[in-house]
Design a protein around this motif. Structure first.
Motif, PDB file in Angstrom:
ATOM      1  N   ARG A  66      50.815  30.664  32.709  1.00  0.00           N
ATOM      2  CA  ARG A  66      50.845  30.176  31.337  1.00  0.00           C
ATOM      3  C   ARG A  66      49.437  29.862  30.837  1.00  0.00           C
ATOM      4  O   ARG A  66      48.635  29.245  31.537  1.00  0.00           O
ATOM      5  CB  ARG A  66      51.716  28.932  31.267  1.00  0.00           C
ATOM      6  N   ASN A  67      49.152  30.285  29.610  1.00  0.00           N
ATOM      7  CA  ASN A  67      47.854  30.037  28.968  1.00  0.00           C
ATOM      8  C   ASN A  67      46.682  30.572  29.779  1.00  0.00           C
ATOM      9  O   ASN A  67      45.590  30.006  29.770  1.00  0.00           O
ATOM     10  CB  ASN A  67      47.666  28.540  28.706  1.00  0.00           C
ATOM     11  N   ARG A  68      46.918  31.650  30.497  1.00  0.00           N
ATOM     12  CA  ARG A  68      45.850  32.292  31.248  1.00  0.00           C
ATOM     13  C   ARG A  68      45.642  33.699  30.711  1.00  0.00           C
ATOM     14  O   ARG A  68      46.566  34.347  30.255  1.00  0.00           O
ATOM     15  CB  ARG A  68      46.183  32.358  32.741  1.00  0.00           C
ATOM     16  N   SER A  69      44.409  34.138  30.809  1.00  0.00           N
ATOM     17  CA  SER A  69      44.073  35.493  30.377  1.00  0.00           C
ATOM     18  C   SER A  69      42.990  36.029  31.290  1.00  0.00           C
ATOM     19  O   SER A  69      42.185  35.268  31.834  1.00  0.00           O
ATOM     20  CB  SER A  69      43.603  35.495  28.924  1.00  0.00           C
ATOM     21  N   ILE A  70      42.975  37.329  31.479  1.00  0.00           N
ATOM     22  CA  ILE A  70      41.927  37.971  32.267  1.00  0.00           C
ATOM     23  C   ILE A  70      40.868  38.478  31.298  1.00  0.00           C
ATOM     24  O   ILE A  70      41.125  39.367  30.481  1.00  0.00           O
ATOM     25  CB  ILE A  70      42.494  39.128  33.109  1.00  0.00           C
ATOM     26  N   GLU A  71      39.676  37.919  31.379  1.00  0.00           N
ATOM     27  CA  GLU A  71      38.592  38.296  30.470  1.00  0.00           C
ATOM     28  C   GLU A  71      37.533  39.163  31.133  1.00  0.00           C
ATOM     29  O   GLU A  71      36.639  39.669  30.447  1.00  0.00           O
ATOM     30  CB  GLU A  71      37.942  37.036  29.890  1.00  0.00           C
ATOM     31  N   GLY A  72      37.603  39.320  32.441  1.00  0.00           N
ATOM     32  CA  GLY A  72      36.629  40.154  33.139  1.00  0.00           C
ATOM     33  C   GLY A  72      37.072  40.410  34.563  1.00  0.00           C
ATOM     34  O   GLY A  72      37.716  39.556  35.192  1.00  0.00           O
ATOM     35  N   LEU A  73      36.749  41.598  35.084  1.00  0.00           N
ATOM     36  CA  LEU A  73      37.110  41.983  36.442  1.00  0.00           C
ATOM     37  C   LEU A  73      35.900  42.591  37.136  1.00  0.00           C
ATOM     38  O   LEU A  73      35.068  43.240  36.497  1.00  0.00           O
ATOM     39  CB  LEU A  73      38.255  43.005  36.439  1.00  0.00           C
ATOM     40  N   ALA A  74      35.831  42.393  38.444  1.00  0.00           N
ATOM     41  CA  ALA A  74      34.751  42.988  39.234  1.00  0.00           C
ATOM     42  C   ALA A  74      35.246  43.213  40.653  1.00  0.00           C
ATOM     43  O   ALA A  74      35.969  42.380  41.212  1.00  0.00           O
ATOM     44  CB  ALA A  74      33.512  42.095  39.239  1.00  0.00           C
ATOM     45  N   TRP A  75      34.861  44.361  41.234  1.00  0.00           N
ATOM     46  CA  TRP A  75      35.180  44.692  42.623  1.00  0.00           C
ATOM     47  C   TRP A  75      33.906  44.636  43.456  1.00  0.00           C
ATOM     48  O   TRP A  75      32.815  44.951  42.969  1.00  0.00           O
ATOM     49  CB  TRP A  75      35.751  46.101  42.745  1.00  0.00           C
ATOM     50  N   THR A  76      34.060  44.264  44.725  1.00  0.00           N
ATOM     51  CA  THR A  76      32.995  44.434  45.707  1.00  0.00           C
ATOM     52  C   THR A  76      33.623  44.969  46.989  1.00  0.00           C
ATOM     53  O   THR A  76      34.853  44.953  47.148  1.00  0.00           O
ATOM     54  CB  THR A  76      32.261  43.114  46.014  1.00  0.00           C
ATOM     55  N   GLN A  77      32.785  45.416  47.912  1.00  0.00           N
ATOM     56  CA  GLN A  77      33.277  45.930  49.189  1.00  0.00           C
ATOM     57  C   GLN A  77      32.464  45.305  50.308  1.00  0.00           C
ATOM     58  O   GLN A  77      31.235  45.394  50.341  1.00  0.00           O
ATOM     59  CB  GLN A  77      33.175  47.456  49.251  1.00  0.00           C
ATOM     60  N   SER A  78      33.167  44.627  51.241  1.00  0.00           N
ATOM     61  CA  SER A  78      32.552  44.029  52.417  1.00  0.00           C
ATOM     62  C   SER A  78      33.059  44.771  53.642  1.00  0.00           C
ATOM     63  O   SER A  78      34.205  44.574  54.069  1.00  0.00           O
ATOM     64  CB  SER A  78      32.898  42.536  52.514  1.00  0.00           C
ATOM     65  N   GLY A  79      32.231  45.652  54.194  1.00  0.00           N
ATOM     66  CA  GLY A  79      32.703  46.509  55.275  1.00  0.00           C
ATOM     67  C   GLY A  79      33.743  47.465  54.746  1.00  0.00           C
ATOM     68  O   GLY A  79      33.484  48.241  53.827  1.00  0.00           O
ATOM     69  N   THR A  80      34.957  47.388  55.307  1.00  0.00           N
ATOM     70  CA  THR A  80      36.062  48.216  54.805  1.00  0.00           C
ATOM     71  C   THR A  80      36.949  47.464  53.829  1.00  0.00           C
ATOM     72  O   THR A  80      37.881  48.039  53.275  1.00  0.00           O
ATOM     73  CB  THR A  80      36.918  48.714  55.983  1.00  0.00           C
ATOM     74  N   ASP A  81      36.666  46.173  53.620  1.00  0.00           N
ATOM     75  CA  ASP A  81      37.519  45.345  52.772  1.00  0.00           C
ATOM     76  C   ASP A  81      37.112  45.459  51.309  1.00  0.00           C
ATOM     77  O   ASP A  81      35.945  45.257  50.963  1.00  0.00           O
ATOM     78  CB  ASP A  81      37.433  43.876  53.195  1.00  0.00           C
ATOM     79  N   LEU A  82      38.090  45.757  50.458  1.00  0.00           N
ATOM     80  CA  LEU A  82      37.881  45.709  49.017  1.00  0.00           C
ATOM     81  C   LEU A  82      38.234  44.314  48.516  1.00  0.00           C
ATOM     82  O   LEU A  82      39.251  43.731  48.919  1.00  0.00           O
ATOM     83  CB  LEU A  82      38.744  46.751  48.309  1.00  0.00           C
ATOM     84  N   ARG A  83      37.388  43.775  47.635  1.00  0.00           N
ATOM     85  CA  ARG A  83      37.596  42.432  47.102  1.00  0.00           C
ATOM     86  C   ARG A  83      37.611  42.494  45.582  1.00  0.00           C
ATOM     87  O   ARG A  83      36.798  43.191  44.968  1.00  0.00           O
ATOM     88  CB  ARG A  83      36.498  41.489  47.590  1.00  0.00           C
ATOM     89  N   LEU A  84      38.551  41.761  44.986  1.00  0.00           N
ATOM     90  CA  LEU A  84      38.725  41.762  43.540  1.00  0.00           C
ATOM     91  C   LEU A  84      38.492  40.357  42.995  1.00  0.00           C
ATOM     92  O   LEU A  84      39.063  39.378  43.496  1.00  0.00           O
ATOM     93  CB  LEU A  84      40.134  42.233  43.167  1.00  0.00           C
TER      94      LEU A  84
END
Length: 661
Positions: A66-84
């Motif tokens: 509730r009352n939340r919105s996504i205003e920006g996204l970014a990915w990174t990669q640590s080794g084989t792990d994808l992070r959002l």
């Protein structure tokens, strides 16, 4: 069988606020990695994860609140792990657990509300632009769940509306006072290290080393909504509230060229891997392409534009590789629009339908009850009885809203289930599960909804749930991918059902990067309650002996994600439709493919195989159990499971001496 369109449900999708690919574009001689994904942020706080393979498959939704919105996204990669990572109208940076769909950690920037984020090319830092004029650098090199504020760059007075990295050392910020500022974020000799030092060849780390100013509009300060740095690092491109797109020399911080082709604010920019093409879009709904026409003088030209959206475009992103070429846009129109970077003007574009990618509607046919859920609200409708379709009124007058539920939780609803006798309705979020009793009123015009307090369910979040055919048991799939059974009559503790998909050892590199691939995406019961089936995103299917609550059969792994899993009225045949538009029928009792599937699954009509909108559901009429009706967002198909699909074979030519007959 006659079909009529029934327009009684008011499902509304949410606008797209952010887009981000999990990987940067690669050179034309390299293929895209198998882990390539697109994250789509929505105005209600949801984040969708899409797989570009098999004509774009929706794999997962990270639920907002509730009352939340996504205003920006970014990915990174640590080794084989994808992070959002995401931001949304607060002072914190959020990292998401892709397996459970829950926030993994939050980190406060100790500054103002975050307006923009961007990850460094090496994936070790994230820059966040705040409304108090500061830029915060986060160190994310420590692996999943590790975020540490590294430093706050030199503060100025205006909001940092957009942000981008130039290499791994400089940060470019578009501000609300019509200026573009360049900070030294990390010392060049310190790139890749967890902590920076105080000085750099370009000056003191954290200081503003350059400022560029855009045009003013009628005495008002211009808002620099978007900035992008081209892949070669030599040019910075900005888009602002005057509708101008400007090209800047990144070395000398000087203006190279300016275009005024938009009629309103330019909200987003994207560029290609070769650094010779730029795209801009915004409030006027146009996507404009600019190409370099003189490499030596670095001169650009406005080449073309397309009008693909009906409303504002708020996000634009591109990805290129040897076999992939995507320009993705989205905005207030709510549809994801897929175009091509290379064939922008002449290429075929696709709009992914606004219709939900998973079922938001649940029905009890015998009771003529339909439930629809969205965000934190559930509506229950009753359909009037009629003798024939000719007497039916499908314009909405034959339905009654009999109940409406609005949860007081902050989290959005993840799933809803109705019992077969329409006596119970279960509503789940990632934090808890609630069970309600539906009692008909004295007049019969509405339902009285009574909450039933079960301590075992209060603290148990759930991603998928379903009642068994007897309506005595509730099956829940937790965010951690555990299967629990709750007896409504006994009101005892949750009992865990054995499930082989929960193991974590020996996972492939693909599943280490994207651990949600082993998550359960479908539950299905046979109508007699003998069998219970679960399927996963990766294609695993497990059949249970429901009375004994034990594993009965591990079906052969399917090559693609099951989009629909459905038992036939005979309670033995199981139909699975995949995202590659394959139709498979299994005999659960014989633990094998059915005779029909062995003869026909490899010879489905090309008109069906080439459909790009995935199958959304299957309906099998008990009066004609041999016919399976399947539908997607833009199509309806029928298969006769009692007959073979006609196959026209070309006869072999016979050679007779020097001639061919």
């Amino acid at each position: 069988m006659d079909f009529r369109r029934c327009k009684i449900l008011d499902y509304t999708s949410h606008s797209i606020t952010a887009l981000a690919f999990s990987h940067a574009s690669v050179t034309p001689d390299k293929y895209a990695p198998r882990t390539l994904r697109l994250a789509v942020g929505r105005a209600n706080g949801d984040i969708e994860i899409w797989n570009p393979r098999s004509s774009w498959v929706h794999e997962l939704t990270l639920k907002g609140g509730r009352n939340r919105s996504i205003e920006g996204l970014a990915w990174t990669q640590s080794g084989t792990d994808l992070r959002l990572f995401s931001i949304g109208g607060s002072t914190v940076l959020t990292e998401w657990d892709l397996q459970s769909g829950l926030p993994l950690d939050h980190c406060d920037c100790n500054a103002g509300i975050v307006w923009s984020i961007s990850s460094s090319p090496d994936g070790t830092k994230i820059a966040a632009g705040c409304d108090d004029g500061s830029v915060v650098i986060f160190d994310v090199a420590g692996g999943r769940g590790v975020m540490m504020p590294l430093r706050i760059l030199q503060r100025q007075k205006s909001r940092v509306l957009s942000i981008a990295w130039r290499g791994n050392t400089q940060v470019i910020g578009g501000c609300a006072d019509g200026r573009i500022r360049i900070w030294t974020a990390v010392a060049a000799e310190d790139v890749g290290k967890p902590n920076g030092i105080a000085t750099s060849r370009e000056g003191v780390v954290g200081r503003i080393i350059g400022t560029m100013r855009v045009d003013k509009a009628q005495g008002e300060e211009t808002l620099v909504w978007s900035v992008v740095v081209l892949a070669n690092g030599k040019t910075i491109v900005s888009g602002d509230s005057t509708g101008s797109v400007k090209f800047w020399d990144a070395a000398h911080f000087s203006l190279l060229q300016s275009f005024k082709v938009h009629e309103a604010d330019v909200l987003c920019l994207a560029s290609n891997q070769a650094a010779d093409t730029v795209f801009s879009a915004g409030v006027d709904r146009k996507i404009v392409r600019y190409s370099i026409v003189d490499n030596k003088l670095r001169r650009w030209a406005n080449m073309s534009s397309r009008l693909l959206h009906a409303q504002d475009i708020r996000a634009l992103v591109s990805y290129e590789s040897k076999a992939s070429n995507y320009l993705i846009s989205g905005g207030v129109e709510r549809s994801i629009v897929i175009n091509s970077v290379d064939n922008f003007i002449d290429g075929v574009f696709r709009k992914i339908p606004v219709s939900p990618q998973r079922h938001y509607v649940h029905s009890v046919g015998g009771r003529r009850i339909i439930a629809l859920y969205s965000d934190n609200q559930v509506k229950i409708w009753a359909l009037e009885q009629f003798d024939s379709l000719a007497e039916a009124n499908f314009d909405g007058k034959n339905k009654r809203l009999v109940a409406s539920l609005t949860l007081n939780n902050d989290e959005n609803i993840t799933h809803v289930a109705l019992s077969a006798d329409a006596k119970y309705i279960a509503v789940a979020t990632n934090a808890q599960t609630k069970l309600f009793l539906l009692l008909p009123s004295k007049q019969g015009a509405a339902f009285k909804v009574k909450k039933i307090f079960f301590p075992a369910l209060v603290e148990q979040g759930c991603s998928i749930l379903s009642f068994d055919p007897s309506s005595k048991h509730l099956v829940l799939v937790s965010p951690e991918n555990e299967i629990f059974i709750y007896s409504i009559a006994k009101q005892d503790k949750l009992r865990e059902l054995p499930y082989t998909g929960k193991r974590t050892e020996g996972k492939s590199e693909l599943k280490q990067a994207l651990p949600y691939l082993d998550n359960i995406n479908h539950l299905a019961f046979s109508s007699d309650g003998k069998y219970f089936v679960v399927s996963t995103i990766s294609g695993s299917v497990v059949a249970y002996d429901w009375p004994n609550q034990s594993i009965y059969w591990n079906l052969p792994r399917i090559s693609s994600t099951p989009s629909v899993v459905k038992f036939c009225p005979d309670n033995d045949s199981l139909i699975i439709v995949t995202t590659q538009m394959k139709v498979l029928q299994f005999s659960v009792s014989e633990q094998a493919l059915s005779d029909w599937s062995r003869r026909n699954s490899g010879f489905l009509p090309p008109e069906f195989n080439n459909l790009v909108d995935k199958c959304s559901g299957i309906y099998i009429d008990e009066d004609a159990p041999e016919r399976a009706w399947m539908w997607g967002a833009s199509w309806l198909a029928n298969f006769d499971m009692s007959a073979d699909i006609p196959v026209f074979r070309i006869p072999k030519r016979k050679r007779n001496g020097l001639s061919v007959e």
